[in-house]
Design an enzyme around this catalytic site. Structure first.
Site, PDB file in Angstrom:
ATOM      1  N   GLU A  44       0.860  -1.191   0.000  1.00  0.00           N
ATOM      2  CA  GLU A  44       0.000   0.000   0.000  1.00  0.00           C
ATOM      3  C   GLU A  44       0.890   1.233   0.000  1.00  0.00           C
ATOM      4  O   GLU A  44       1.769   1.366   0.866  1.00  0.00           O
ATOM      5  CB  GLU A  44      -0.908   0.001   1.240  1.00  0.00           C
ATOM      6  CG  GLU A  44      -1.891   1.175   1.202  1.00  0.00           C
ATOM      7  CD  GLU A  44      -2.715   1.306   2.484  1.00  0.00           C
ATOM      8  OE1 GLU A  44      -2.535   0.482   3.405  1.00  0.00           O
ATOM      9  OE2 GLU A  44      -3.507   2.252   2.563  1.00  0.00           O
ATOM     10  N   ASP A 118      -2.067  12.226  -3.021  1.00  0.00           N
ATOM     11  CA  ASP A 118      -2.048  13.685  -3.194  1.00  0.00           C
ATOM     12  C   ASP A 118      -2.257  14.002  -4.681  1.00  0.00           C
ATOM     13  O   ASP A 118      -1.587  13.409  -5.531  1.00  0.00           O
ATOM     14  CB  ASP A 118      -0.699  14.249  -2.725  1.00  0.00           C
ATOM     15  CG  ASP A 118      -0.442  13.911  -1.261  1.00  0.00           C
ATOM     16  OD1 ASP A 118      -1.403  13.925  -0.478  1.00  0.00           O
ATOM     17  OD2 ASP A 118       0.721  13.609  -0.905  1.00  0.00           O
ATOM     18  N   ASP A 154     -11.059  10.493  -4.837  1.00  0.00           N
ATOM     19  CA  ASP A 154     -12.239  11.352  -4.959  1.00  0.00           C
ATOM     20  C   ASP A 154     -12.046  12.358  -6.087  1.00  0.00           C
ATOM     21  O   ASP A 154     -13.006  12.983  -6.521  1.00  0.00           O
ATOM     22  CB  ASP A 154     -12.424  12.153  -3.657  1.00  0.00           C
ATOM     23  CG  ASP A 154     -11.218  13.040  -3.399  1.00  0.00           C
ATOM     24  OD1 ASP A 154     -10.098  12.485  -3.286  1.00  0.00           O
ATOM     25  OD2 ASP A 154     -11.364  14.277  -3.331  1.00  0.00           O
ATOM     26  N   THR A 190     -10.812   3.703   3.382  1.00  0.00           N
ATOM     27  CA  THR A 190      -9.678   4.407   3.987  1.00  0.00           C
ATOM     28  C   THR A 190     -10.237   5.526   4.880  1.00  0.00           C
ATOM     29  O   THR A 190     -11.438   5.806   4.856  1.00  0.00           O
ATOM     30  CB  THR A 190      -8.762   5.027   2.907  1.00  0.00           C
ATOM     31  OG1 THR A 190      -9.353   6.245   2.449  1.00  0.00           O
ATOM     32  CG2 THR A 190      -8.543   4.097   1.727  1.00  0.00           C
ATOM     33  N   GLU A 193     -11.607   8.186   2.614  1.00  0.00           N
ATOM     34  CA  GLU A 193     -12.812   7.700   1.940  1.00  0.00           C
ATOM     35  C   GLU A 193     -14.034   7.798   2.860  1.00  0.00           C
ATOM     36  O   GLU A 193     -15.120   8.198   2.427  1.00  0.00           O
ATOM     37  CB  GLU A 193     -12.576   6.253   1.517  1.00  0.00           C
ATOM     38  CG  GLU A 193     -13.674   5.656   0.681  1.00  0.00           C
ATOM     39  CD  GLU A 193     -13.272   4.271   0.158  1.00  0.00           C
ATOM     40  OE1 GLU A 193     -12.157   3.802   0.477  1.00  0.00           O
ATOM     41  OE2 GLU A 193     -14.080   3.674  -0.556  1.00  0.00           O
TER      42      GLU A 193
HETATM   43  C1  LIG Z   1      -4.287  12.253   0.942  1.00  0.00           C
HETATM   44  S1  LIG Z   1      -3.423  11.174   1.969  1.00  0.00           S
HETATM   45  C2  LIG Z   1      -4.410   9.652   1.913  1.00  0.00           C
HETATM   46  C3  LIG Z   1      -4.061   8.698   3.019  1.00  0.00           C
HETATM   47  C4  LIG Z   1      -4.779   7.338   2.954  1.00  0.00           C
HETATM   48  N1  LIG Z   1      -4.364   6.598   1.785  1.00  0.00           N
HETATM   49  C5  LIG Z   1      -6.273   7.522   2.954  1.00  0.00           C
HETATM   50  O1  LIG Z   1      -6.890   7.316   1.906  1.00  0.00           O
HETATM   51  O2  LIG Z   1      -6.822   7.830   4.018  1.00  0.00           O
HETATM   52  C6  LIG Z   1      -2.039  10.732   0.965  1.00  0.00           C
HETATM   53  C7  LIG Z   1      -0.944  10.071   1.746  1.00  0.00           C
HETATM   54  O3  LIG Z   1       0.044   9.584   0.861  1.00  0.00           O
HETATM   55  C8  LIG Z   1       1.321   9.903   1.372  1.00  0.00           C
HETATM   56  N2  LIG Z   1       2.237   9.993   0.220  1.00  0.00           N
HETATM   57  C9  LIG Z   1       2.113  10.838  -0.830  1.00  0.00           C
HETATM   58  N3  LIG Z   1       3.120  10.667  -1.689  1.00  0.00           N
HETATM   59  C10 LIG Z   1       3.898   9.673  -1.178  1.00  0.00           C
HETATM   60  C11 LIG Z   1       5.087   9.046  -1.611  1.00  0.00           C
HETATM   61  N4  LIG Z   1       5.696   9.418  -2.754  1.00  0.00           N
HETATM   62  N5  LIG Z   1       5.611   8.060  -0.849  1.00  0.00           N
HETATM   63  C12 LIG Z   1       5.018   7.693   0.322  1.00  0.00           C
HETATM   64  N6  LIG Z   1       3.886   8.267   0.779  1.00  0.00           N
HETATM   65  C13 LIG Z   1       3.330   9.247   0.036  1.00  0.00           C
HETATM   66  C14 LIG Z   1       1.124  11.211   2.086  1.00  0.00           C
HETATM   67  O4  LIG Z   1       2.131  11.464   3.049  1.00  0.00           O
HETATM   68  C15 LIG Z   1      -0.248  11.011   2.712  1.00  0.00           C
HETATM   69  O5  LIG Z   1      -0.173  10.418   3.985  1.00  0.00           O
END
Ligand SMILES: C[S@@+](CC[C@H](N)C(=O)[O-])C[C@H]1O[C@@H](n2cnc3c(N)ncnc32)[C@H](O)[C@@H]1O
Length: 212
Positions: A44, A118, A154, A190, A193
């Site tokens: 993941e 992101d 989303d 998640t 979500e």
């Molecule tokens: C918007 S959050 C969503 C978190 C979770 N997947 C959820 O749906 O609740 C995006 C997460 O991805 C992590 N993330 C983004 N780019 C990443 C990367 N290149 N490597 C590791 N983690 C990353 C961010 O730090 C953040 O915690």
């Protein structure tokens, strides 16, 4: 994800140290040998606070989950949840997904989950998206020939753009939807979500498999 610095971050991480893979490179090509008894390795990327990680690991005890997150303040919450649930099939990796090939050997991973990554909205930032062409190349390398990427977001523009990237690189798409929660069945959600569902925001999902 912008987060406030968690107080006592390091002691909290240390309390969950048994779940943290500090030198994941040493496991490259040997994950299922080092953790015997599991039939598959699922990865993941960007697990955040780990609601999905813990839910999936509980539901699939025969699968080993590697949860990657580059923000330790978020990952510590996921680790605490996994510890609380007494899970023996999750390992946490505090690193950037761009380095996946240093951690997983070619063809080692059965499935990759990318949930609500992101969006990186400016075109000069698109290369940072977890569905950018350079990332898809990495996934193609570390996945088994029949391996899959499961992607949820989303963000409709990000979804449509990602769909184009997968297609352009010859991935076969299935289970494509722009409203995953249209029925009652939600599957494992998640943290993001669950929030979007409460707000009535439609969720996009696809499964991608590389055509060989
Ligand atoms: C918007 S959050 C969503 C978190 C979770 N997947 C959820 O749906 O609740 C995006 C997460 O991805 C992590 N993330 C983004 N780019 C990443 C990367 N290149 N490597 C590791 N983690 C990353 C961010 O730090 C953040 O915690």
């Amino acid at each position: 994800m912008r987060m406030r610095k968690k107080p006592n971050l390091i002691p909290r991480v240390e309390r969950c140290a048994g779940l943290l893979e500090r030198e994941p490179e040493r496991l490259r090509g040997r994950w299922l040998q080092e953790f015997p008894g599991f039939s598959q390795l699922h990865l993941e990327l960007g697990c955040g606070k780990g609601r999905f990680t813990v839910g999936m690991a509980e539901a699939n005890p025969g699968v080993l989950f590697a949860a990657v997150e580059r923000v330790l303040d978020a990952m510590v919450v996921a680790m605490e949840r996994a510890k609380e649930a007494e899970l023996g099939n999750v390992r946490f990796l505090d690193f950037d997904a761009a380095g996946c090939e240093n951690i997983f050997a070619p063809g080692e991973v059965d499935r990759i989950y990318i949930n609500f990554p992101d969006p990186w909205r400016k075109s000069r930032q698109f290369k940072r998206r977890l569905t950018a062409p350079s990332f898809l190349k990495i996934y193609e390398t570390i996945l088994k020939p029949e391996g899959e990427v499961w992607f949820k977001t989303d963000n409709r523009p990000l979804f449509d753009w990602s769909l184009e990237q997968f297609t352009a690189q010859g991935w076969e798409l299935s289970e494509v939807t722009n409203d995953l929660h249209a029925g009652d069945e939600t599957g494992c959600m998640t943290d993001y979500e669950a929030k979007f569902r409460e707000q009535g925001v439609p969720i996009n999902r696809l499964v991608a498999r590389k055509r060989r």
